[in-house]
Design a protein around this motif. Sequence first.
Motif, PDB file in Angstrom:
ATOM      1  N   ASP A 452      51.140  54.271   3.149  1.00 35.90           N
ATOM      2  CA  ASP A 452      49.745  54.992   3.049  1.00 35.90           C
ATOM      3  C   ASP A 452      49.070  54.265   1.761  1.00 35.90           C
ATOM      4  N   ASP A 453      47.881  55.021   1.400  1.00 32.89           N
ATOM      5  CA  ASP A 453      46.992  54.304   0.439  1.00 32.89           C
ATOM      6  C   ASP A 453      47.683  54.665  -0.955  1.00 32.89           C
ATOM      7  N   SER A 454      48.315  55.459  -1.320  1.00 36.09           N
ATOM      8  CA  SER A 454      48.984  55.597  -2.353  1.00 36.09           C
ATOM      9  C   SER A 454      50.393  54.506  -2.571  1.00 36.09           C
ATOM     10  N   GLY A 455      50.742  54.211  -1.648  1.00 39.47           N
ATOM     11  CA  GLY A 455      52.080  53.430  -1.610  1.00 39.47           C
ATOM     12  C   GLY A 455      53.249  53.687  -1.212  1.00 39.47           C
ATOM     13  N   ALA A 456      53.298  55.017  -0.725  1.00 36.38           N
ATOM     14  CA  ALA A 456      54.422  55.817  -0.380  1.00 36.38           C
ATOM     15  C   ALA A 456      54.697  55.284   1.389  1.00 36.38           C
ATOM     16  N   MET A 457      56.075  55.414   1.618  1.00 37.08           N
ATOM     17  CA  MET A 457      56.106  55.129   3.019  1.00 37.08           C
ATOM     18  C   MET A 457      55.823  55.943   3.867  1.00 37.08           C
ATOM     19  N   ARG A 469      51.145  67.728   2.785  1.00 31.68           N
ATOM     20  CA  ARG A 469      49.653  67.250   2.850  1.00 31.68           C
ATOM     21  C   ARG A 469      49.523  65.786   3.331  1.00 31.68           C
ATOM     22  N   PRO A 470      48.635  65.630   4.368  1.00 29.99           N
ATOM     23  CA  PRO A 470      48.673  64.423   5.101  1.00 29.99           C
ATOM     24  C   PRO A 470      48.541  62.943   4.532  1.00 29.99           C
ATOM     25  N   GLN A 471      49.316  62.109   4.938  1.00 32.33           N
ATOM     26  CA  GLN A 471      49.327  60.668   4.469  1.00 32.33           C
ATOM     27  C   GLN A 471      48.014  60.119   4.952  1.00 32.33           C
ATOM     28  N   GLU A 472      47.203  59.326   4.009  1.00 32.83           N
ATOM     29  CA  GLU A 472      45.989  58.755   4.444  1.00 32.83           C
ATOM     30  C   GLU A 472      46.255  57.300   4.169  1.00 32.83           C
ATOM     31  N   GLY A 473      45.624  56.538   5.188  1.00 29.42           N
ATOM     32  CA  GLY A 473      45.669  55.021   5.328  1.00 29.42           C
ATOM     33  C   GLY A 473      46.992  54.474   5.830  1.00 29.42           C
ATOM     34  N   ARG A 474      46.611  53.244   6.470  1.00 26.91           N
ATOM     35  CA  ARG A 474      47.691  52.295   7.089  1.00 26.91           C
ATOM     36  C   ARG A 474      48.003  51.115   6.153  1.00 26.91           C
ATOM     37  N   TRP A 475      49.112  50.757   5.743  1.00 32.48           N
ATOM     38  CA  TRP A 475      49.234  49.367   5.003  1.00 32.48           C
ATOM     39  C   TRP A 475      50.305  48.617   5.406  1.00 32.48           C
ATOM     40  N   LEU A 476      50.398  47.608   6.103  1.00 31.69           N
ATOM     41  CA  LEU A 476      51.497  46.631   6.348  1.00 31.69           C
ATOM     42  C   LEU A 476      52.083  46.235   5.192  1.00 31.69           C
ATOM     43  N   GLY A 496      44.524  49.867   8.599  1.00 32.64           N
ATOM     44  CA  GLY A 496      44.148  50.972   9.179  1.00 32.64           C
ATOM     45  C   GLY A 496      43.764  52.407   8.275  1.00 32.64           C
ATOM     46  N   GLY A 497      42.809  53.173   8.846  1.00 25.71           N
ATOM     47  CA  GLY A 497      42.595  54.178   8.055  1.00 25.71           C
ATOM     48  C   GLY A 497      43.056  55.595   8.810  1.00 25.71           C
ATOM     49  N   GLY A 498      42.569  56.818   8.572  1.00 23.76           N
ATOM     50  CA  GLY A 498      42.871  57.951   8.986  1.00 23.76           C
ATOM     51  C   GLY A 498      44.118  58.634   8.488  1.00 23.76           C
ATOM     52  N   PHE A 499      44.431  59.706   8.900  1.00 20.22           N
ATOM     53  CA  PHE A 499      45.469  60.520   8.313  1.00 20.22           C
ATOM     54  C   PHE A 499      46.789  60.808   9.170  1.00 20.22           C
ATOM     55  N   TRP A 500      47.856  60.733   8.900  1.00 14.41           N
ATOM     56  CA  TRP A 500      49.234  61.010   9.441  1.00 14.41           C
ATOM     57  C   TRP A 500      49.879  62.197   8.939  1.00 14.41           C
ATOM     58  N   ARG A 501      50.305  63.171   9.940  1.00 22.89           N
ATOM     59  CA  ARG A 501      50.924  64.213   9.686  1.00 22.89           C
ATOM     60  C   ARG A 501      52.163  64.325  10.348  1.00 22.89           C
ATOM     61  N   ARG A 502      52.414  65.026  11.388  1.00 25.83           N
ATOM     62  CA  ARG A 502      53.581  64.804  12.352  1.00 25.83           C
ATOM     63  C   ARG A 502      53.254  64.907  13.728  1.00 25.83           C
ATOM     64  N   PRO A 507      45.654  55.853  14.014  1.00 23.05           N
ATOM     65  CA  PRO A 507      45.010  55.176  12.816  1.00 23.05           C
ATOM     66  C   PRO A 507      43.793  54.517  13.436  1.00 23.05           C
ATOM     67  N   SER A 508      42.731  54.700  12.639  1.00 19.62           N
ATOM     68  CA  SER A 508      41.555  54.037  12.914  1.00 19.62           C
ATOM     69  C   SER A 508      41.367  52.516  12.268  1.00 19.62           C
ATOM     70  N   PRO A 509      41.027  51.498  13.010  1.00 14.87           N
ATOM     71  CA  PRO A 509      41.069  50.061  12.546  1.00 14.87           C
ATOM     72  C   PRO A 509      40.179  49.933  11.373  1.00 14.87           C
ATOM     73  N   VAL A 510      40.501  49.236  10.375  1.00 11.52           N
ATOM     74  CA  VAL A 510      39.251  48.935   9.320  1.00 11.52           C
ATOM     75  C   VAL A 510      38.605  47.675   9.629  1.00 11.52           C
ATOM     76  N   LYS A 511      37.493  47.537   8.980  1.00 12.22           N
ATOM     77  CA  LYS A 511      36.834  46.332   9.144  1.00 12.22           C
ATOM     78  C   LYS A 511      37.634  45.215   8.422  1.00 12.22           C
ATOM     79  N   TRP A 512      37.097  43.667   8.754  1.00 16.91           N
ATOM     80  CA  TRP A 512      37.619  42.590   8.271  1.00 16.91           C
ATOM     81  C   TRP A 512      37.535  42.524   6.814  1.00 16.91           C
TER      82      TRP A 512
END
Length: 599
Positions: A452-457, A469-476, A496-502, A507-512
């Motif tokens: 996620d955005d914070s760096g946690a898996m 608390r939802p994890q925000e963002g998606r990072w490969l 990607g963006g958006g939140f992930w719970r259970r 996730p929503s795609p992000v612009k280039w």
Amino acid sequence: MSDSCNGSGISGNTSGRNLGGIREVEAMLVGVDLVSAARRNIEFLRIVADTRWLHEKARVVEAIRRYNELWMPLVSDLTVVGSTPPLVLPPLDVEWVWFCHTLNPVSYRQYCELKFSKLIGKPAIFNEGNEEYALMRCKEIWSRKYPSEPFENETDLDVRIPAVTDEELLAEVTKHRFLYSKFSEAYRSEIVYLIAARHRYKGFLHMVQRFSDECSRFVPASDILLMWLTHQSYPTLYAEDLKEMEGDMGKVVTVWESVKEKEVKETKMLWETAFDQPYEKAGGEIALKSEITASVKSPVHWEVSDTDVNTKYKSMLPRFLLEVCLFVKLNLATQQNVKWEFLRLRMLRGHKELKLDKSISNFHYDSWQKSWNLCCEFGTKGVVLEIFRQGGHCFKGSSLQGTVTFHWNELLRAPSQTLEREVSQQVRIVASITPPVQAPYLLKCVPDRVTDDSGAMISDLILRMNRYRPQEGRWLSKTVLDHARRECFVVRMRVGGGFWRRGGETPSPVKWEDRIIEIREGSWSYVAGSIGRAPEKVIATATPKEPPEQWKAAWNFSTGDELMIGWESSTSISSLCFYLGNQASPESSVGWKFSLAIM
């Protein structure tokens, strides 16, 4: 400075004599410190190889004139027969000609006696401070003696090449232009290597003296050749040390001479007769072909630096390589049938799949045979050799008959970095290594979990730890491993963006332009099993940007550089172009273009 041999013999169970067990070898004196002199010569050859202007023919011709007409008369006036050579050093071009001339001892001696009625020696200067002093002192004397002659070679390359007055010396200098390529490996300058080379050089001199009537040509191995050339470069000491062997040394193959396999075989047999050891070793090979060439292809990539190029990232640990060479000889006392037995080599640590087998029936009783010549990482700790007996028709598998281990640290402490072991009273094995030298970093990038955005898996475990608390963002994310599979960096790209719970959130795609790439230094902080958080320290980022018209993609780096990629295609060929530049320093910009033909 006297230089006496104090090494002991190769360890292990062997009945033959070795270098340390022969009084004639131990008592042989060399008047120059060959270890320090060889280090100085290797550095000098490197400087010569890197100084391109020194190899222009006009500069070489002028250097020879300065050597003959200026330097040699100057140093002759300062030389007193029977005393140490004067503490002066000529400019680089003259010193190079002088060095090349001394590598032909007979010609140099005749030259000195004809022109000066004495042999001109070279001072043994191995300290940078003393070298600088000797150069400045020479410059002062030069300026007084030759006020109209510049101390440095200032030949204009645009003018016509002057007439050559010394064709023989020009041929010598031209011949040795690529001499550094013979000794450019990093381990050649290591003290332990040079001490072993000095020890073997004395053994070689003993062999030449003992068997001079039985052999017409002696072929020096590369480490012995280095010591021989170093010894020759101090002509007065060389003449004094080998005055009783002057005729015998004429049978030794010089550096650029081609040799025949028969001559190499004879030299090996004489060495084995004298010392009961294999003649070649790691870092002491024999080259059958000695063509003058600008590039020599080595089986091992030894490109290294005197200092660690990485001074910034503590997560990267240096990598060290060494060369190992193993020789095998069957024991004469062996009475068993070795038809069904084989010798296996494996590493002491790591590379579990590496198993190299050779049938014992391929080895000989009367001579050493090179079985393996490998490049190994120092972290493998050593090699293990095992003898197996193959099972018969009624028995499957193979049974272990004996094993020996060679540790790298043990070999480094051994005389000549060489040890001998005996396996199951059947096989004698001699292992030798070169000192480990730092090699290029070896990194591997492997895929890892999405973060996620914070760096946690992204994980249920992280959710529970965060009280759902939802994890925000998606990072490969990808993990960068070094040669020992240690985690060095984590590379992440936002996708990607958006939140992930259970639930099944998408996730929503992000612009280039928002697909930022970042590199974090360090390893994952694992909270349970393979679930963890990326290191906090961000050391670099790459931000996408709108590319110029002729390019397809572009990024701005946090270093201030920009990278652009473009490609072109037609019916017959496709081209991929790269550009890396910095607006603050345009001279550092570089570009590449790769073309691929379409069949």
